[in-house]
Structures are given as C-alpha cells and as structure tokens.
Design a protein around this motif. Structure first.
Motif, PDB file in Angstrom:
ATOM      1  N   LEU A 118       7.207  11.691   5.221  1.00  0.00           N
ATOM      2  CA  LEU A 118       6.868  10.696   6.240  1.00  0.00           C
ATOM      3  C   LEU A 118       5.422  10.250   6.086  1.00  0.00           C
ATOM      4  O   LEU A 118       5.107   9.063   6.221  1.00  0.00           O
ATOM      5  CB  LEU A 118       7.113  11.257   7.637  1.00  0.00           C
ATOM      6  N   ASN A 119       4.537  11.195   5.798  1.00  0.00           N
ATOM      7  CA  ASN A 119       3.128  10.865   5.612  1.00  0.00           C
ATOM      8  C   ASN A 119       2.926   9.961   4.394  1.00  0.00           C
ATOM      9  O   ASN A 119       2.133   9.016   4.430  1.00  0.00           O
ATOM     10  CB  ASN A 119       2.311  12.145   5.474  1.00  0.00           C
ATOM     11  N   GLU A 120       3.652  10.223   3.344  1.00  0.00           N
ATOM     12  CA  GLU A 120       3.566   9.390   2.145  1.00  0.00           C
ATOM     13  C   GLU A 120       4.030   7.965   2.442  1.00  0.00           C
ATOM     14  O   GLU A 120       3.425   6.989   1.991  1.00  0.00           O
ATOM     15  CB  GLU A 120       4.399  10.003   1.024  1.00  0.00           C
ATOM     16  N   LEU A 121       5.117   7.838   3.206  1.00  0.00           N
ATOM     17  CA  LEU A 121       5.598   6.513   3.594  1.00  0.00           C
ATOM     18  C   LEU A 121       4.537   5.778   4.411  1.00  0.00           C
ATOM     19  O   LEU A 121       4.276   4.594   4.174  1.00  0.00           O
ATOM     20  CB  LEU A 121       6.891   6.616   4.395  1.00  0.00           C
ATOM     21  N   LEU A 122       3.916   6.471   5.353  1.00  0.00           N
ATOM     22  CA  LEU A 122       2.853   5.858   6.147  1.00  0.00           C
ATOM     23  C   LEU A 122       1.697   5.384   5.271  1.00  0.00           C
ATOM     24  O   LEU A 122       1.159   4.287   5.469  1.00  0.00           O
ATOM     25  CB  LEU A 122       2.327   6.832   7.197  1.00  0.00           C
ATOM     26  N   GLU A 128       0.018  -1.417   1.936  1.00  0.00           N
ATOM     27  CA  GLU A 128       0.574  -2.774   1.994  1.00  0.00           C
ATOM     28  C   GLU A 128      -0.183  -3.634   3.004  1.00  0.00           C
ATOM     29  O   GLU A 128      -0.491  -4.799   2.735  1.00  0.00           O
ATOM     30  CB  GLU A 128       2.067  -2.730   2.353  1.00  0.00           C
ATOM     31  N   LEU A 129      -0.488  -3.051   4.170  1.00  0.00           N
ATOM     32  CA  LEU A 129      -1.255  -3.778   5.181  1.00  0.00           C
ATOM     33  C   LEU A 129      -2.652  -4.110   4.684  1.00  0.00           C
ATOM     34  O   LEU A 129      -3.183  -5.199   4.935  1.00  0.00           O
ATOM     35  CB  LEU A 129      -1.335  -2.978   6.482  1.00  0.00           C
ATOM     36  N   ALA A 130      -3.262  -3.179   3.981  1.00  0.00           N
ATOM     37  CA  ALA A 130      -4.602  -3.417   3.435  1.00  0.00           C
ATOM     38  C   ALA A 130      -4.582  -4.582   2.455  1.00  0.00           C
ATOM     39  O   ALA A 130      -5.516  -5.395   2.418  1.00  0.00           O
ATOM     40  CB  ALA A 130      -5.128  -2.148   2.771  1.00  0.00           C
TER      41      ALA A 130
END
Length: 140
Positions: A118-122, A128-130
């Motif tokens: 889950l942390n890797e996905l975040l 992507e947002l950056a």
C-alpha cells in the motif's frame, strides 16, 4: 482500484502442524516475512518473522518442539478481493496488522496485500501528482 489488482497472488502457505524451523527456512528461501497457515484449504492464521522472534526466541522455546499452530495469530484478518485501498488500510489500522490475506468471491485464498504494498502504491501516486505539478508550474 480493487485490492486484487494490487495483491500478490504468490502466497506462501503452510499447514498448522508444520515445524517452526521449516517455516523459518521457507521464509528465508521465499524471501517473505510471513506465511499464511492453512487448515485444509482455508486460511486459519498467519505466522510472521516477528512471531518467530517473540514466541520462540524471546521465550527460549525449543524450535523443534513448536509447530505453526503454537505461534500463529489465530484472529486472522482478511480482505475481499474487490475491496479498495481505503478498506484494506482501514482494516490494517483497526486490527494493528501489516498483512491481509485476500479472499476471492468463493472465500478462497487468492493473494496477500501488505502495508508495504500500500505504501508503494501511495509513493507511485505521489510521483504521478508531482509530475502533473511540474508540467503545469511556470518556469522560474
């Protein structure tokens, strides 16, 4: 995104009567930190590397005298394959666990999702947002 798209399907399993030293060797060979313990085909518990440390080494127990059932976490928390990221994270938080076996529609073991997954996905989503921000930022 459903958990089934994030979960690893290569779940390492063992039976309730497998010896602890076999579990430790399997963890080393498979490079995993947990093994889902099954009773027949159904998940019955989980043994983590921390369980081996706390319930065998710290207590000075003879590993040759202990089987999976003696140290496994029996209050196994699972997540449905079609659950989302938020539900999985909520279950982990609510129950204080780092790993959730994933169950398919027929209640069979289909995979495992970890807090690291889950942390890797975040982290990927943050990247992507950056990229979006960098593309829209005016030059300095």
């Amino acid at each position: 995104m459903p958990i089934e798209n994030l979960a690893r399907s290569d779940v390492v399993t063992a039976s309730t009567d497998d010896a602890i030293h076999e579990l430790a060797a399997t963890m080393q060979e498979e490079d995993v930190g947990s093994i889902v313990i099954t009773d027949g085909d159904a998940p019955a518990g989980i043994v983590t590397d921390r369980d081996l440390t706390m319930h065998v080494l710290a207590e000075g127990t003879d590993p040759d005298e202990v089987v999976a059932e003696d140290v496994m976490s029996e209050e196994l928390q699972t997540v449905d394959h079609d659950a989302g990221f938020s539900e999985a994270a909520g279950l982990m938080s609510e129950h204080g666990v780092r790993r959730l076996p994933v169950m398919d529609a027929e209640s069979n073991l289909a995979g495992i999702i970890t807090v690291d997954d889950l942390n890797e996905l975040l982290a990927d989503e943050q990247q992507e947002l950056a990229e979006v921000i960098r593309a829209q930022r005016p030059p300095y």
